[in-house]
Design a protein around this motif. Structure first.
Motif, mmCIF file in Angstrom:
data_model
loop_
_atom_site.group_PDB
_atom_site.id
_atom_site.type_symbol
_atom_site.label_atom_id
_atom_site.label_comp_id
_atom_site.label_asym_id
_atom_site.label_seq_id
_atom_site.Cartn_x
_atom_site.Cartn_y
_atom_site.Cartn_z
ATOM 1 N N CYS A 182 44.890 43.650 44.312
ATOM 2 C CA CYS A 182 44.099 43.667 43.076
ATOM 3 C C CYS A 182 42.686 44.165 43.327
ATOM 4 O O CYS A 182 41.854 44.159 42.420
ATOM 5 N N VAL A 221 42.669 38.889 38.719
ATOM 6 C CA VAL A 221 44.110 38.944 38.466
ATOM 7 C C VAL A 221 44.856 38.492 39.719
ATOM 8 O O VAL A 221 44.493 38.850 40.844
ATOM 9 N N LEU A 243 43.222 42.361 29.997
ATOM 10 C CA LEU A 243 43.151 42.950 31.334
ATOM 11 C C LEU A 243 42.055 44.006 31.387
ATOM 12 O O LEU A 243 41.983 44.891 30.518
ATOM 13 N N ASP A 254 56.626 37.848 37.366
ATOM 14 C CA ASP A 254 56.216 39.123 36.764
ATOM 15 C C ASP A 254 57.337 40.155 36.854
ATOM 16 O O ASP A 254 57.612 40.882 35.887
ATOM 17 N N LYS A 297 51.067 44.391 35.645
ATOM 18 C CA LYS A 297 50.286 43.462 34.817
ATOM 19 C C LYS A 297 50.134 43.988 33.394
ATOM 20 O O LYS A 297 50.173 43.221 32.424
ATOM 21 N N GLN A 330 52.031 42.296 29.954
ATOM 22 C CA GLN A 330 50.977 41.665 29.157
ATOM 23 C C GLN A 330 51.451 41.354 27.740
ATOM 24 O O GLN A 330 51.076 40.344 27.155
ATOM 25 N N ARG A 356 40.682 39.458 34.374
ATOM 26 C CA ARG A 356 41.051 39.031 33.016
ATOM 27 C C ARG A 356 39.918 38.215 32.429
ATOM 28 O O ARG A 356 39.199 37.514 33.159
ATOM 29 N N THR A 381 50.278 47.168 40.984
ATOM 30 C CA THR A 381 49.896 45.876 40.405
ATOM 31 C C THR A 381 49.360 46.069 38.987
ATOM 32 O O THR A 381 49.705 45.320 38.070
#
Length: 626
Positions: free
Chosen positions: A9, A133, A45, A140, A106, A110, A39, A102
């Motif tokens: 991240c 994050v 995000l 996920d 994400k 979302q 976040r 990643t």
């Protein structure tokens, strides 16, 4: 510094921001920047861009990512709504790939999170801190998989309901391609794990130490080298190897080409003058991390000369001018061939790098990989470890002699004969090709510069011209589909040529019959020039030389060791096989197996020093390197 889960991240790189909200557009570049996925309290995000004196954040919504040059550590993130484009460069390739994956996951999952209404947003405390994050989790991946299954086209995979008699239209094809792309993205999200011993080496490289790592054939040295390349900034990292084909496999350049000193025959002063040419000098001065693969084949005198050149052209009296060295190779395999003396003084034999004074100057931190991945049979692994050090017991001799009765031929695929001399292998291939009935089909490589075709012949595993017939024994020289066994070294036979395009169709030992299309090789030349070659990724494989087989894993191999002439050559040949049952030795003799006495003494000192170092300074192993 370590590369752990959370760093998927975070990304350190150079950034060029292009703003389109003014006329003309404005560009600003920062060499040192950090990107972070964050976040807010509403689970929105953002991409945070942390600069030396400034920090900005941008909502990750409706963005477009261009990742064509991701292997060069480059990517572009376009924010159309904010009229902004961020150009990422000099990012460690594996970290960049991990960061973008990643971000993709994400953003994709979302939509499944509960939304916060407008009233709650207006009443919220806007000063509340943001959260970083978390790394991608199994949850996920499950969400992403479910989302793709719900959105999957009815024309994809096992759900294909299109009548076989109806021709698919362009919309059908597009849906299938999108479905395949989504499935491949999900599959790519599983991390490429390293073993614990490999993680330690990567960590040492990240810590900026000069390192040398070794290991027997099949311990994953090349894989580890590619992982190291993936965590270092590409703009200041140079990957080299002692041979062109080895350099091509790691996306690098030959050591002689990078050094800019030709064959290295000239005196030190003349070599310094050659390396001081503007295009060569720029490469030397920009380099901060120098990787040398197949270091065992680099002559010790040349290595010492190179160290003196580096200090002179960089104006730095530290070993190799302050460049971090990452050396990889197995001195028990093929010894160096001296270009400097081979032409005019054959009595002066090449020396090993560890015999040069430069080796000691560099204060290399050494590691040895122990876990063998190529061979799974403990008996065969034990035999190879003994052969590696030149030890042949009566039991080993009997076991290897017994391979003469192995039946390796299957489905028209013959065993590849390994030869000690390249000219013998070439002669066998050409004579067997002529014996086949029918017309030969010629495939001519498409080179970016036809004037450098001979250079590309040396730097890539494919020839500029390839002649094939039905019945030709061939070997795949590029990984096409690892999951199906279509890997570098896979053996097969030509069964036919496709009606459209005339591409060869190969039946492999993995029970697959596959049409083979032209693939592209990218080669780096002197001065940063990039050359490309497009060619069918096949070679004739009735025979292969031991030298050219180094690094390959062969499905079925036959060998005659009677003409072996170098220490380590028999070991290289034997270690190409996956198992004893896929190997046939025609004339095994224990007298042909030998290890160089200087190498034996070096490894005795090397292992003693390694034990002492590990006893005094235990190395902390990070939890997982991505």
């Amino acid at each position: 510094m370590s590369v752990t889960d959370g760093e998927s991240c975070i990304l350190s790189c150079s950034i060029t921001a292009e703003f389109f909200n003014s006329q003309p557009s404005r560009k600003v570049t920062w060499k040192n920047a950090e990107l972070r996925l964050i976040r807010n309290e509403f689970r929105d995000l953002f991409l945070e861009v942390k600069l030396p004196k400034l920090t900005n954040k941008y909502l990750l919504k409706g963005i477009v990512v261009h990742k064509k040059f991701i292997k060069e550590g480059k990517a572009t993130i376009n924010f159309p709504e904010q009229k902004l484009m961020l150009l990422i460069s000099n990012a460690p390739t594996s970290q960049l790939f991990s960061f973008l994956k990643t971000m993709y996951v994400k953003m994709a999952v979302q939509g499944s999170e509960p939304k916060v209404d407008i009233r709650a947003r207006l009443l919220s405390n806007k000063e509340k801190s943001i959260d970083e994050v978390s790394p991608v989790t199994v949850k996920d991946l499950n969400k992403l998989s479910d989302k793709h299954q719900k959105n999957a086209s009815p024309l994809s995979g096992n759900n294909d309901t299109t009548p076989k008699t109806r021709k698919r239209n362009s919309s059908d094809v597009r849906n299938i391609k999108n479905s395949k792309r989504k499935r491949s993205l999900v599959m790519e999200l599983s991390p490429n794990l390293l073993t614990e011993e490999q993680k330690v080496v990567v960590q040492a490289a990240l810590n900026g130490k000069n390192i040398f790592f070794t290991g027997s054939a099949g311990t994953g040295k090349s894989h580890l080298l590619r992982q190291i390349l993936g965590v270092l900034p590409p703009d200041v990292t140079v990957a080299t190897a002692s041979t062109g084909v080895a350099a091509c496999q790691i996306g690098g350049i030959t050591l002689h080409s990078f050094a800019g000193v030709g064959t290295g025959k000239a005196s030190v002063q003349q070599c310094i003058q050659q390396a001081s040419r503007p295009n060569v000098l720029q490469g030397w001065r920009r380099c901060r991390h120098l990787i040398m693969d197949e270091i065992s084949m680099v002559d010790g005198r040349f290595f010492e000369k190179l160290e003196r050149v580096a200090r002179a052209v960089r104006g730095n009296d530290k070993p190799f001018g302050g460049i971090q060295l990452i050396l990889c190779g197995d001195f028990f395999q093929l010894p160096p061939v001296s270009r400097e003396y081979a032409d005019y003084d054959k009595s002066r034999k090449a020396t090993f790098c560890f015999q040069s004074s430069a080796w000691e100057k560099c204060q290399l931190e050494s590691y040895e990989l122990q876990e063998v991945h190529r061979q799974r049979d403990p008996e065969f692994v034990s035999i190879l470890q003994n052969i590696r050090i030149g030890r042949v017991t009566e039991e080993i001799s009997e076991r290897l002699t017994a391979t003469l009765s192995n039946q390796l031929e299957e489905g028209g695929i013959l065993a590849t004969r390994l030869c000690s001399h390249t000219k013998d292998a070439d002669q066998i291939n050409q004579s067997r090709l002529v014996e086949l009935q029918g017309e030969g089909k010629t495939f001519t490589a498409l080179d970016s510069d036809i004037q450098l075709a001979s250079y590309l012949d040396r730097a890539t595993p494919v020839a500029s011209e390839l002649v094939l017939k039905v019945g030709s024994q061939v070997m795949l020289v590029k990984n096409l589909d690892v999951t199906k066994g279509l890997v570098n070294g896979a053996r097969g036979v030509i069964t036919k040529f496709t009606p459209e395009g005339g591409n060869p169709v190969v039946r492999f030992k993995a029970k697959l019959e596959v049409p083979i299309r032209a693939e592209k090789w990218v080669v780096k030349a002197v001065g940063g020039v990039t050359l490309t070659r497009r060619q069918i990724p096949l070679r004739l494989a009735w025979a292969f030389s031991i030298h050219k087989s180094q690094g390959l894993t062969l499905d079925c191999v036959e060998m005659s060791l009677s003409r072996v002439f170098e220490a380590g050559q028999a070991y290289v040949a034997l270690s190409r096989a996956r198992a004893l049952k896929s190997l046939r030795i025609i004339d095994f003799s224990a007298s042909q197996v030998r290890a160089h006495p200087d190498v034996l003494r070096f490894y005795a000192r090397f292992r003693r020093a390694l034990r002492e170092r590990l006893a005094c300074q235990p190395v902390a192993i990070p939890r997982r390197l991505v």
